[in-house]
Design a protein around this motif. Sequence first.
Motif, PDB file in Angstrom:
ATOM      1  N   LYS A 337      22.033   2.463   6.115  1.00 32.42           N
ATOM      2  CA  LYS A 337      21.715   3.728   6.762  1.00 32.42           C
ATOM      3  C   LYS A 337      20.797   3.478   7.967  1.00 32.42           C
ATOM      4  CE  LYS A 337      22.154   7.181   3.119  1.00 32.42           C
ATOM      5  NZ  LYS A 337      21.435   8.282   2.434  1.00 32.42           N
ATOM      6  N   PRO A 338      20.735   4.426   8.914  1.00 29.84           N
ATOM      7  CA  PRO A 338      19.855   4.262  10.078  1.00 29.84           C
ATOM      8  C   PRO A 338      18.397   4.081   9.663  1.00 29.84           C
ATOM      9  CG  PRO A 338      21.381   6.076  10.416  1.00 29.84           C
ATOM     10  CD  PRO A 338      21.522   5.664   8.986  1.00 29.84           C
ATOM     11  N   ARG A 339      17.679   3.235  10.359  1.00 25.23           N
ATOM     12  CA  ARG A 339      16.266   3.029  10.078  1.00 25.23           C
ATOM     13  C   ARG A 339      15.466   4.271  10.464  1.00 25.23           C
ATOM     14  NH1 ARG A 339      14.006   0.532   6.891  1.00 25.23           N
ATOM     15  NH2 ARG A 339      12.208  -0.064   8.141  1.00 25.23           N
ATOM     16  N   MET A 340      14.406   4.551   9.696  1.00 26.02           N
ATOM     17  CA  MET A 340      13.556   5.702   9.948  1.00 26.02           C
ATOM     18  C   MET A 340      12.108   5.241  10.089  1.00 26.02           C
ATOM     19  SD  MET A 340      15.811   8.203   9.718  1.00 26.02           S
ATOM     20  CE  MET A 340      14.860   9.720   9.485  1.00 26.02           C
ATOM     21  N   HIS A 341      11.315   6.029  10.800  1.00 20.41           N
ATOM     22  CA  HIS A 341       9.884   5.753  10.882  1.00 20.41           C
ATOM     23  C   HIS A 341       9.125   7.081  10.935  1.00 20.41           C
ATOM     24  CE1 HIS A 341      10.927   6.347  15.147  1.00 20.41           C
ATOM     25  NE2 HIS A 341       9.681   6.806  15.269  1.00 20.41           N
ATOM     26  N   SER A 342       7.854   7.021  10.632  1.00 20.56           N
ATOM     27  CA  SER A 342       7.023   8.224  10.570  1.00 20.56           C
ATOM     28  C   SER A 342       6.367   8.526  11.903  1.00 20.56           C
ATOM     29  CB  SER A 342       5.938   8.047   9.505  1.00 20.56           C
ATOM     30  OG  SER A 342       5.027   9.114   9.516  1.00 20.56           O
ATOM     31  N   GLU A 343       6.299   9.829  12.218  1.00 20.99           N
ATOM     32  CA  GLU A 343       5.557  10.292  13.389  1.00 20.99           C
ATOM     33  C   GLU A 343       4.670  11.454  12.950  1.00 20.99           C
ATOM     34  OE1 GLU A 343       5.376   9.018  16.253  1.00 20.99           O
ATOM     35  OE2 GLU A 343       7.176   7.799  16.572  1.00 20.99           O
ATOM     36  N   ILE A 344       3.568  11.642  13.642  1.00 17.45           N
ATOM     37  CA  ILE A 344       2.608  12.692  13.277  1.00 17.45           C
ATOM     38  C   ILE A 344       2.603  13.800  14.328  1.00 17.45           C
ATOM     39  CG2 ILE A 344       0.162  13.211  12.896  1.00 17.45           C
ATOM     40  CD1 ILE A 344      -0.145  10.337  11.887  1.00 17.45           C
ATOM     41  N   THR A 345       2.664  15.051  13.870  1.00 19.10           N
ATOM     42  CA  THR A 345       2.544  16.214  14.753  1.00 19.10           C
ATOM     43  C   THR A 345       1.062  16.523  14.882  1.00 19.10           C
ATOM     44  OG1 THR A 345       4.658  17.092  13.958  1.00 19.10           O
ATOM     45  CG2 THR A 345       3.196  18.624  15.102  1.00 19.10           C
ATOM     46  N   ARG A 346       0.498  16.221  16.017  1.00 21.31           N
ATOM     47  CA  ARG A 346      -0.952  16.308  16.189  1.00 21.31           C
ATOM     48  C   ARG A 346      -1.504  17.717  15.973  1.00 21.31           C
ATOM     49  NH1 ARG A 346      -2.141  11.222  15.316  1.00 21.31           N
ATOM     50  NH2 ARG A 346      -0.945   9.809  16.651  1.00 21.31           N
ATOM     51  N   ILE A 381       7.654   1.141   7.267  1.00 18.48           N
ATOM     52  CA  ILE A 381       8.967   0.776   6.727  1.00 18.48           C
ATOM     53  C   ILE A 381       9.848   1.996   6.459  1.00 18.48           C
ATOM     54  CG2 ILE A 381       7.961  -1.281   5.649  1.00 18.48           C
ATOM     55  CD1 ILE A 381       8.410   0.214   2.931  1.00 18.48           C
ATOM     56  N   GLY A 382       9.326   3.191   6.757  1.00 19.63           N
ATOM     57  CA  GLY A 382      10.119   4.403   6.557  1.00 19.63           C
ATOM     58  C   GLY A 382      10.209   4.841   5.113  1.00 19.63           C
ATOM     59  N   CYS A 383       9.149   4.622   4.333  1.00 14.56           N
ATOM     60  CA  CYS A 383       9.206   4.925   2.892  1.00 14.56           C
ATOM     61  C   CYS A 383       9.104   6.417   2.584  1.00 14.56           C
ATOM     62  CB  CYS A 383       8.102   4.168   2.152  1.00 14.56           C
ATOM     63  SG  CYS A 383       6.432   4.820   2.430  1.00 14.56           S
ATOM     64  N   GLU A 384       8.603   7.206   3.545  1.00 13.81           N
ATOM     65  CA  GLU A 384       8.491   8.666   3.432  1.00 13.81           C
ATOM     66  C   GLU A 384       7.334   9.141   2.563  1.00 13.81           C
ATOM     67  OE1 GLU A 384      12.123  10.869   2.921  1.00 13.81           O
ATOM     68  OE2 GLU A 384      13.352   9.218   3.659  1.00 13.81           O
ATOM     69  N   MET A 385       6.474   8.224   2.086  1.00 12.36           N
ATOM     70  CA  MET A 385       5.359   8.643   1.242  1.00 12.36           C
ATOM     71  C   MET A 385       4.458   9.645   1.959  1.00 12.36           C
ATOM     72  SD  MET A 385       3.736   8.374  -1.680  1.00 12.36           S
ATOM     73  CE  MET A 385       3.767   6.833  -2.574  1.00 12.36           C
ATOM     74  N   CYS A 386       4.189   9.413   3.250  1.00 15.58           N
ATOM     75  CA  CYS A 386       3.286  10.312   3.978  1.00 15.58           C
ATOM     76  C   CYS A 386       3.867  11.716   4.106  1.00 15.58           C
ATOM     77  CB  CYS A 386       2.945   9.736   5.345  1.00 15.58           C
ATOM     78  SG  CYS A 386       4.376   9.405   6.401  1.00 15.58           S
ATOM     79  N   THR A 387       5.185  11.817   4.275  1.00 14.89           N
ATOM     80  CA  THR A 387       5.794  13.142   4.394  1.00 14.89           C
ATOM     81  C   THR A 387       5.775  13.879   3.063  1.00 14.89           C
ATOM     82  OG1 THR A 387       8.049  12.378   3.921  1.00 14.89           O
ATOM     83  CG2 THR A 387       7.317  12.270   6.198  1.00 14.89           C
ATOM     84  N   GLN A 388       5.759  13.114   1.962  1.00 19.97           N
ATOM     85  CA  GLN A 388       5.750  13.728   0.636  1.00 19.97           C
ATOM     86  C   GLN A 388       4.364  14.237   0.251  1.00 19.97           C
ATOM     87  OE1 GLN A 388       8.647  14.014  -1.006  1.00 19.97           O
ATOM     88  NE2 GLN A 388       9.801  12.799   0.464  1.00 19.97           N
ATOM     89  N   PHE A 392       0.052  19.621   5.097  1.00 23.22           N
ATOM     90  CA  PHE A 392       0.177  20.472   6.274  1.00 23.22           C
ATOM     91  C   PHE A 392       1.505  20.301   7.008  1.00 23.22           C
ATOM     92  CE2 PHE A 392      -4.316  19.212   5.713  1.00 23.22           C
ATOM     93  CZ  PHE A 392      -4.828  20.438   5.313  1.00 23.22           C
ATOM     94  N   GLY A 393       2.373  19.472   6.481  1.00 23.85           N
ATOM     95  CA  GLY A 393       3.657  19.244   7.145  1.00 23.85           C
ATOM     96  C   GLY A 393       3.502  18.575   8.494  1.00 23.85           C
ATOM     97  N   ALA A 394       2.445  17.768   8.627  1.00 26.93           N
ATOM     98  CA  ALA A 394       2.153  17.154   9.924  1.00 26.93           C
ATOM     99  C   ALA A 394       2.858  15.818  10.127  1.00 26.93           C
ATOM    100  CB  ALA A 394       0.640  16.961  10.077  1.00 26.93           C
ATOM    101  N   THR A 395       3.453  15.274   9.083  1.00 25.33           N
ATOM    102  CA  THR A 395       4.173  14.008   9.228  1.00 25.33           C
ATOM    103  C   THR A 395       5.658  14.249   9.029  1.00 25.33           C
ATOM    104  OG1 THR A 395       3.933  13.449   6.881  1.00 25.33           O
ATOM    105  CG2 THR A 395       2.215  12.655   8.382  1.00 25.33           C
ATOM    106  N   GLY A 396       6.466  13.522   9.765  1.00 26.51           N
ATOM    107  CA  GLY A 396       7.914  13.680   9.646  1.00 26.51           C
ATOM    108  C   GLY A 396       8.609  12.364   9.935  1.00 26.51           C
ATOM    109  N   MET A 397       9.805  12.227   9.404  1.00 29.15           N
ATOM    110  CA  MET A 397      10.566  11.003   9.603  1.00 29.15           C
ATOM    111  C   MET A 397      11.516  11.173  10.785  1.00 29.15           C
ATOM    112  SD  MET A 397       9.153   9.339   7.268  1.00 29.15           S
ATOM    113  CE  MET A 397      10.067   7.819   7.568  1.00 29.15           C
ATOM    114  N   HIS A 398      11.638  10.127  11.572  1.00 26.21           N
ATOM    115  CA  HIS A 398      12.483  10.133  12.756  1.00 26.21           C
ATOM    116  C   HIS A 398      13.353   8.880  12.768  1.00 26.21           C
ATOM    117  CE1 HIS A 398      10.280  13.491  14.712  1.00 26.21           C
ATOM    118  NE2 HIS A 398       9.278  13.010  13.976  1.00 26.21           N
TER     119      HIS A 398
END
Length: 438
Positions: A337-346, A381-388, A392-398
């Motif tokens: 699957k496509p690689r993912m990484h985390s980004e933060i909505t400031r 590594i795109g584990c998605e732990m931060c989004t879970q 505040f929904g400030a982290t998302g996978m891209h």
Amino acid sequence: MADLSLEFCGIKFKHPIIIASLETTNSPEVIRECVDAGAAGMIVKTLTDIEDMARLTENSKYAILNEKNELIKGKVNKNYVFYSRSGYSSTALREWMPYLKELNKYAQDHGSHLIGSAGGKTVQSWVDICRTIEDCGLPMVELNFGCPHPAMMPGVHGGSMIGQEPDVAREVTARVCEAVKIPVVVKLTPDQSRVLDVARAVKEAGAAAVTATNRYTGFSVDIETGQPRLGGPAGIGGVWAKPLSLRWVHRIYTELGMPVTGSNGIYDHRDIVEFIMTGAPLVQVGSVLMLKGIKYLPSMISGLEEFMDKHGYPDIASMTGIASKRSVKDYGDQFRKPRMHSEITRDACKNPSCTICIQTCFYDALAQGVGKVDTLHANCIGCEMCTQTCPFGATGMHTTTEEARQVQSFFQIPPEVFEKGKFEKGFDRGIKLSKVKG
């Protein structure tokens, strides 16, 4: 308005919710209550010629526990653990016969179905019980190969003991299927590692469907007294078991392609949706009704209908198995699957007052900066732990673009891992995932 009706093993059900073979179907009076409450079907508490299993029900014990393993005294929430010791129907088969005919007609008059459940002492008694069920006009029978209690009764052989042996399960199922014309469903036990083998065996023997699954055998301790609850091992279930039950629904649906009814882990309509989306269009509810009353059933039905309307599902078929169909077959598929990484909505981030995402990132991809959280792409590594965990929904996978993957500052996986068929070969060569840093 969504259409909740479905056809299962040639039988039309007005909606997917039937009552499991439990205390809720151990008497004609309560079965009528289930019909009046709108149940699409009721499975009679297992009919048997094993006298000790009938007496066991007359000596049933229950412990309803919370997440601290303490007795729940009052309102039962979704985290409950249902720990109990019970048996088969406490009423003899010959005494049930006139009621079966009467209740079957009552159910039919209300657009519902009365379904039999059998648990015999010998192969011949399995056959005889199922013939009696068919003769009483019931449209379907479930073979109880999943009950955890017979194994703990001196001299009793049945339930999960049969369900753990593919050859024995195949023999009993074949004999019953040869003797009756109505659909035969086999209730599986999770107390084993060969659930799929048993399901395959009963399918080959003529079973129309399986139920996944009965409850586990557990052991619970009252630490205040040092005593085992209920005196020792007993059956155990609850919503905590749902992912375990869904595992077998998923595998049977995808690998065997046979009809499945879902059981063990249902509290409300959301759990029902999970079973349907995994591949079980018909579900069995039981323990939650013992705890909240039969009057709770209509809210489960209406909740399912509202969910389907809200999400645009026109009928049960449109939901059935959609999650299983979208699931990867193995981790090789996952790596492709496509690689993912985390980004933060400031704007949404509450740092530095909140640092939950940093605390739960074990790959050092997030770090405390000056008044903000810094993202270290080289470690993500795109584990998605931060989004879970972010409240505040400030982290998302891209999706990490191909261009970005060429940059040394992004976590990388050897290209051959993404090539179909190379993942397994890579394992053989001892290839490991690695980070490429600048």
